[in-house]
Design an enzyme around this catalytic site. Structure first.
Site, PDB file in Angstrom:
ATOM      1  N   LYS A   4       1.105  -1.200  -0.211  1.00 39.46           N
ATOM      2  CA  LYS A   4       0.319   0.222   0.155  1.00 39.46           C
ATOM      3  C   LYS A   4       1.078   1.541  -0.526  1.00 39.46           C
ATOM      4  O   LYS A   4       2.131   1.179   0.787  1.00 39.46           O
ATOM      5  CB  LYS A   4      -0.411  -0.109   0.653  1.00 39.46           C
TER       6      LYS A   4
ATOM      7  N   GLY B 121     -25.239   1.900   2.506  1.00 37.18           N
ATOM      8  CA  GLY B 121     -24.697   2.552   1.882  1.00 37.18           C
ATOM      9  C   GLY B 121     -24.696   2.346   0.041  1.00 37.18           C
ATOM     10  O   GLY B 121     -25.165   1.395  -0.271  1.00 37.18           O
TER      11      GLY B 121
ATOM     12  N   GLY C  47     -23.370   4.003  -2.634  1.00 39.34           N
ATOM     13  CA  GLY C  47     -22.799   4.518  -3.614  1.00 39.34           C
ATOM     14  C   GLY C  47     -22.159   3.641  -4.705  1.00 39.34           C
ATOM     15  O   GLY C  47     -22.808   3.321  -5.295  1.00 39.34           O
TER      16      GLY C  47
ATOM     17  N   VAL D 261     -20.707   0.567  -5.274  1.00 37.09           N
ATOM     18  CA  VAL D 261     -21.103  -0.595  -4.836  1.00 37.09           C
ATOM     19  C   VAL D 261     -21.829  -0.859  -4.322  1.00 37.09           C
ATOM     20  O   VAL D 261     -22.576  -1.952  -5.546  1.00 37.09           O
ATOM     21  CB  VAL D 261     -19.805  -1.156  -3.548  1.00 37.09           C
TER      22      VAL D 261
ATOM     23  N   TYR E 253     -24.976   0.550  -4.668  1.00 31.37           N
ATOM     24  CA  TYR E 253     -26.393   0.598  -5.005  1.00 31.37           C
ATOM     25  C   TYR E 253     -25.952  -0.603  -6.583  1.00 31.37           C
ATOM     26  O   TYR E 253     -26.975  -1.292  -6.766  1.00 31.37           O
ATOM     27  CB  TYR E 253     -26.010   1.838  -6.326  1.00 31.37           C
TER      28      TYR E 253
HETATM   29  P1  NAI Z   1     -18.389   5.208  -1.662  1.00 29.65           P
HETATM   30  O1  NAI Z   1     -18.025   6.025  -1.242  1.00 29.65           O
HETATM   31  O2  NAI Z   1     -18.935   5.009  -3.923  1.00 29.65           O
HETATM   32  O3  NAI Z   1     -20.443   4.783  -0.782  1.00 29.65           O
HETATM   33  C1  NAI Z   1     -20.045   4.655  -0.289  1.00 29.65           C
HETATM   34  C2  NAI Z   1     -21.506   5.031   0.176  1.00 29.65           C
HETATM   35  O4  NAI Z   1     -21.823   5.220   1.745  1.00 29.65           O
HETATM   36  C3  NAI Z   1     -21.881   6.748   0.342  1.00 29.65           C
HETATM   37  O5  NAI Z   1     -23.090   7.091  -0.702  1.00 29.65           O
HETATM   38  C4  NAI Z   1     -21.545   7.536   1.295  1.00 29.65           C
HETATM   39  O6  NAI Z   1     -22.697   8.357   1.083  1.00 29.65           O
HETATM   40  C5  NAI Z   1     -22.780   6.207   2.067  1.00 29.65           C
HETATM   41  N1  NAI Z   1     -22.612   6.760   3.520  1.00 29.65           N
HETATM   42  C6  NAI Z   1     -21.362   7.445   4.415  1.00 29.65           C
HETATM   43  N2  NAI Z   1     -21.525   7.234   5.406  1.00 29.65           N
HETATM   44  C7  NAI Z   1     -23.148   5.978   5.193  1.00 29.65           C
HETATM   45  C8  NAI Z   1     -23.640   6.100   6.881  1.00 29.65           C
HETATM   46  N3  NAI Z   1     -23.466   6.758   8.122  1.00 29.65           N
HETATM   47  N4  NAI Z   1     -25.323   5.399   6.424  1.00 29.65           N
HETATM   48  C9  NAI Z   1     -25.650   5.361   5.201  1.00 29.65           C
HETATM   49  N5  NAI Z   1     -25.077   5.610   4.178  1.00 29.65           N
HETATM   50  C10 NAI Z   1     -23.669   6.236   4.378  1.00 29.65           C
HETATM   51  O7  NAI Z   1     -17.809   3.687  -1.764  1.00 29.65           O
HETATM   52  P2  NAI Z   1     -17.777   2.702  -2.458  1.00 29.65           P
HETATM   53  O8  NAI Z   1     -16.922   2.770  -3.162  1.00 29.65           O
HETATM   54  O9  NAI Z   1     -19.004   2.399  -3.601  1.00 29.65           O
HETATM   55  O10 NAI Z   1     -17.192   1.801  -1.392  1.00 29.65           O
HETATM   56  C11 NAI Z   1     -17.827   1.521   0.070  1.00 29.65           C
HETATM   57  C12 NAI Z   1     -17.208   0.005   0.420  1.00 29.65           C
HETATM   58  O11 NAI Z   1     -16.598  -0.603   0.176  1.00 29.65           O
HETATM   59  C13 NAI Z   1     -16.171   1.456   1.210  1.00 29.65           C
HETATM   60  O12 NAI Z   1     -16.235   0.762   2.271  1.00 29.65           O
HETATM   61  C14 NAI Z   1     -14.752   0.509   0.866  1.00 29.65           C
HETATM   62  O13 NAI Z   1     -13.882   1.098   1.535  1.00 29.65           O
HETATM   63  C15 NAI Z   1     -14.868  -0.300   0.423  1.00 29.65           C
HETATM   64  N6  NAI Z   1     -14.334  -1.236  -0.464  1.00 29.65           N
HETATM   65  C16 NAI Z   1     -14.622  -0.415  -1.721  1.00 29.65           C
HETATM   66  C17 NAI Z   1     -14.108  -0.970  -3.334  1.00 29.65           C
HETATM   67  C18 NAI Z   1     -14.548  -0.515  -4.628  1.00 29.65           C
HETATM   68  O14 NAI Z   1     -14.043  -1.410  -5.765  1.00 29.65           O
HETATM   69  N7  NAI Z   1     -15.161   0.382  -4.336  1.00 29.65           N
HETATM   70  C19 NAI Z   1     -13.126  -2.587  -3.179  1.00 29.65           C
HETATM   71  C20 NAI Z   1     -13.176  -2.777  -2.237  1.00 29.65           C
HETATM   72  C21 NAI Z   1     -13.735  -2.365  -0.594  1.00 29.65           C
END
Ligand code: NAI
Length: 347
Positions: free
Chosen positions: A78, A182, A184, A186, A188
């Site tokens: 990392k 959440g 976001g 992933v 959705y």
């Molecule tokens: P993102 O930032 O696109 O989505 C996260 C969503 O969670 C956002 O829509 C945000 O508004 C929402 N959120 C934040 N606090 C909240 C709460 N208290 N209650 C409800 N919703 C809340 O991130 P992404 O890319 O979707 O990743 C989601 C998780 O998966 C993160 O923990 C990330 O580290 C993990 N992850 C993502 C990967 C990827 O390929 N994007 C790969 C491996 C893990």
């Protein structure tokens, strides 16, 4: 993921201060027995370099376990850049970061993480070939591909939820009640996959966009962020931030399965035993969310869309192996995942 971390577990830790561009960065290679260390580069306004070092040591170790459990010929590494990406990031700084990655001669391969974009990686790639995640030439979900692995992460989590439901309930997803925290990148996409398989969805987010779309298109019920983990559902899928599974949330949890995308879902490792005691099946986070790293790996190998998809589908089988062994040995699933990973990378 890990409660305590020792510096001496790591193979290589390098520091860089490039005065001209203001770059302050650390690269940590935790273990490379299985191959070069692969892992994202995070840019974050760390309060000081101790905090940054601790983060990079912890995150790189997590990548070793994740890569091993995803059956990749990769180790764990990392990088972190110290500073607020909105305030101090410049193209010159990204070029300097590219040179820093290059100075490790391929021991560490960099990819995207918080605070960094595909565009930043493309700039870094002008100075080093040891970058992945800039050129997805496929996406099985039929999406426009830009290198962002979220569609693969979501598909991997989906196969993991399916396997977990099959293991716990002995059924498919049809009619299962699933709460997603959440929506976001992933979350959705996970909701879309689950909806197609007939699951009944409950969703929460702190922003309206994703949840409103899920209500309209996926017939999902919107729930407040405070309530989402307390619902009387079959599965909860944490897909927001880490540490949402803690003593307090477990005390009101009614779901029987926890299976979602978020990194570091358990506030501490010892919560694994508490979940086990409560009869709750926990899908270890770095096993179920490995789709992102699997995608990055296949981008690097320029392999086919089919190879990527079939690799992602193996996440379900890996979880089954973890669950069976946890039952046989009467252990928490997170501990068993750690042991299996160590068996692979310590060989
Ligand atoms: P993102 O930032 O696109 O989505 C996260 C969503 O969670 C956002 O829509 C945000 O508004 C929402 N959120 C934040 N606090 C909240 C709460 N208290 N209650 C409800 N919703 C809340 O991130 P992404 O890319 O979707 O990743 C989601 C998780 O998966 C993160 O923990 C990330 O580290 C993990 N992850 C993502 C990967 C990827 O390929 N994007 C790969 C491996 C893990």
């Amino acid at each position: 993921v890990f409660d305590h971390i020792e510096f001496d577990e790591h193979e290589h830790v390098a520091f860089c201060h490039d005065k001209e561009t203001g770059l302050k960065a650390i690269i940590a290679v935790h273990n490379s027995h299985l191959g070069p260390a692969l892992g994202g580069c995070r840019m974050w306004p760390y309060a000081n370099s101790d905090e940054a070092l601790n983060d990079v040591l912890r995150l790189s170790k997590g990548m070793t376990y994740k890569a091993a459990m995803a059956n990749l010929n990769q180790g764990g590494g990392k990088a972190v850049i110290i500073g607020d990406p909105r305030a101090i990031k410049t193209p010159e700084m990204m070029l300097a970061m590219g040179r820093f990655v290059e100075s490790l001669s391929g021991k560490y391969i960099s990819a995207e993480d918080s605070g960094m974009s595909v565009a930043d990686l493309r700039i870094m790639a002008e100075e080093t070939t040891h970058i992945s995640g800039t050129k997805a030439n496929y996406h099985f979900a039929g999406e426009e591909a830009d290198g962002n692995p979220a569609p693969s992460t979501a598909y991997g989590v989906f196969t993991g939820v399916k396997a977990s439901v099959e293991y716990y309930f002995g059924t498919g997803l049809q009619g299962k009640k699933i709460a997603i925290q959440g929506l976001g990148h992933v979350g959705y996409r996970l909701a879309e996959h689950l909806h197609r398989e007939g699951a009944e969805l409950f969703v929460a987010d702190i922003y309206p966009e994703g949840i409103n779309r899920a209500k309209e298109k996926l017939n999902a019920k919107i729930v407040s962020p405070d309530e989402i983990l307390k619902l009387d559902v079959d599965v909860v899928a944490p897909c927001a931030m880490g540490a949402t599974i803690n003593r307090q949330s477990i005390s009101t949890l009614k779901a029987k399965v926890i299976a979602g995308a978020a990194n570091n879902q358990l506030e501490t490792e010892s919560l694994g035993e508490i979940l086990k005691g409560e009869g709750i099946l926990y899908a270890p986070d770095y096993v179920i969310n490995a789709g992102g790293i699997i995608d990055i790996y296949h981008q690097k190998m320029l392999s086919s869309n089919e190879a990527l998809k079939s690799h992602l589908e193996k996440i379900g089988a890996t979880l089954m192996e973890v669950y069976k062994r946890a039952d046989e040995q009467n252990l928490a699933t997170n501990r068993v995942a750690n042991t299996i990973a160590e068996e692979k990378f310590k060989k």
